[in-house]
Design an enzyme around this catalytic site. Structure first.
Site, PDB file in Angstrom:
ATOM      1  N   ASN A 179       0.828  -1.209   0.000  1.00 50.29           N
ATOM      2  CA  ASN A 179       0.000   0.000   0.000  1.00 50.29           C
ATOM      3  C   ASN A 179       0.865   1.263   0.000  1.00 50.29           C
ATOM      4  O   ASN A 179       0.685   2.162   0.814  1.00 50.29           O
ATOM      5  CB  ASN A 179      -0.958  -0.009   1.198  1.00 50.29           C
ATOM      6  CG  ASN A 179      -2.041   1.057   1.082  1.00 50.29           C
ATOM      7  OD1 ASN A 179      -2.341   1.536  -0.014  1.00 50.29           O
ATOM      8  ND2 ASN A 179      -2.621   1.443   2.205  1.00 50.29           N
ATOM      9  N   GLU A 186       0.879  -2.878  -5.149  1.00 48.70           N
ATOM     10  CA  GLU A 186       0.423  -1.518  -4.866  1.00 48.70           C
ATOM     11  C   GLU A 186       1.592  -0.640  -4.413  1.00 48.70           C
ATOM     12  O   GLU A 186       1.549   0.007  -3.371  1.00 48.70           O
ATOM     13  CB  GLU A 186      -0.711  -1.525  -3.831  1.00 48.70           C
ATOM     14  CG  GLU A 186      -1.649  -0.355  -4.005  1.00 48.70           C
ATOM     15  CD  GLU A 186      -2.921  -0.434  -3.170  1.00 48.70           C
ATOM     16  OE1 GLU A 186      -3.693   0.534  -3.219  1.00 48.70           O
ATOM     17  OE2 GLU A 186      -3.150  -1.456  -2.480  1.00 48.70           O
ATOM     18  N   ASP A 240      -2.096  -9.920  -4.476  1.00 50.39           N
ATOM     19  CA  ASP A 240      -3.382  -9.470  -3.956  1.00 50.39           C
ATOM     20  C   ASP A 240      -4.444  -9.711  -5.024  1.00 50.39           C
ATOM     21  O   ASP A 240      -4.500  -9.000  -6.021  1.00 50.39           O
ATOM     22  CB  ASP A 240      -3.284  -7.983  -3.602  1.00 50.39           C
ATOM     23  CG  ASP A 240      -4.557  -7.434  -2.983  1.00 50.39           C
ATOM     24  OD1 ASP A 240      -5.585  -8.142  -2.995  1.00 50.39           O
ATOM     25  OD2 ASP A 240      -4.521  -6.285  -2.502  1.00 50.39           O
ATOM     26  N   ASN A 261      -7.672  -9.517  -4.403  1.00 50.30           N
ATOM     27  CA  ASN A 261      -8.871  -8.735  -4.072  1.00 50.30           C
ATOM     28  C   ASN A 261     -10.135  -9.587  -4.151  1.00 50.30           C
ATOM     29  O   ASN A 261     -11.202  -9.113  -4.558  1.00 50.30           O
ATOM     30  CB  ASN A 261      -8.987  -7.509  -4.985  1.00 50.30           C
ATOM     31  CG  ASN A 261      -8.351  -6.269  -4.371  1.00 50.30           C
ATOM     32  OD1 ASN A 261      -8.598  -5.948  -3.212  1.00 50.30           O
ATOM     33  ND2 ASN A 261      -7.529  -5.582  -5.140  1.00 50.30           N
TER      34      ASN A 261
END
Length: 231
Positions: free
Chosen positions: A9, A35, A148, A150
């Site tokens: 992130n 990310e 990831d 999601n």
């Protein structure tokens, strides 16, 4: 070979919070991050070339958005940015490294967003990823997909499945794709070894959520089933 995956992130924020110290102590041969929210020209050399590691990056065209990177102590035979589809590759979502025994795919799957605004885009990305893995399989490659996704696949993969049935990440269409992906000859490495509840990889920032372990398991290591004996 020891592989790790982490949605950081924002790699610059992660650096301020001790990422390089964690990397040094991880004893990982390969670390895939998602990310990143940065391109290499925005980073200092300590993030580009930490001691003992080479790094490879695939950044989004849009500044401060998406992006993936891999740190490796093992030199790859080949590095490929994206999956050959401009509509996805411009968002910096896939980085592929080929090693002697397998191909590593570091992937950051799109978020379907509120009101499911990007669900069609996400499902198109998912189908493109499935086809890409199938092509690699036809070439006789073992494939490790990490990152990831999601997607929380089953009810066991999030704390509150009933209240999240209409929320991005647990939509029927997303879960159905994950079922199809695994049925196509892939294995969810963690779930193959740990059938129990309470294991998550993402928690919201709301107060007390992490302490109460109200989370989602949306990050995965998936391998072709013929390769599971090497995990």
């Amino acid at each position: 070979m020891r592989l790790m995956s982490w949605n950081v992130n924002g790699v610059r924020a992660a650096q301020r919070n001790g990422f390089l110290g964690w990397l040094s102590n991880s004893d990982a041969d390969v670390v895939a991050i998602q990310e990143t929210k940065a391109s290499p020209d925005q980073l200092d050399q300590s993030l580009i070339s930490p001691p003992g590691y080479r790094s490879f990056w695939h950044s989004a065209e849009k500044a401060g958005y998406s992006g993936v990177a891999v740190y490796t102590r093992v030199d790859p035979l080949q590095v490929t940015e994206g999956i050959g589809a401009a509509e996805f590759d411009r968002e910096g979502r896939v980085l592929q490294l080929e090693f002697r025994d397998f191909v590593l795919i570091n992937a950051y799957f799109p978020n379907s967003q509120r009101e499911h605004a990007r669900l069609p885009y996400k499902l198109a990305f998912c189908d493109a990823m499935l086809k890409h893995c199938a092509r690699l399989g036809k070439k006789g490659k073992n494939v490790v997909i990490c990152g990831d996704f999601n997607i929380a696949h089953e009810e066991i993969d999030l704390k509150n499945p009933k209240s999240n049935r209409d929320n991005a990440g647990f939509l029927p269409e997303e879960r159905a794709w994950m079922t199809k992906f695994l049925a196509a000859g892939h294995a969810d490495v963690f779930r193959e070894r740990e059938p129990g509840p309470g294991h998550y990889t993402w928690w919201s920032y709301r107060p007390g959520v992490r302490e109460k372990n109200v989370g989602w398991r949306i990050d995965y290591h998936v391998v072709n089933r013929d390769f599971t004996d090497r995990v």
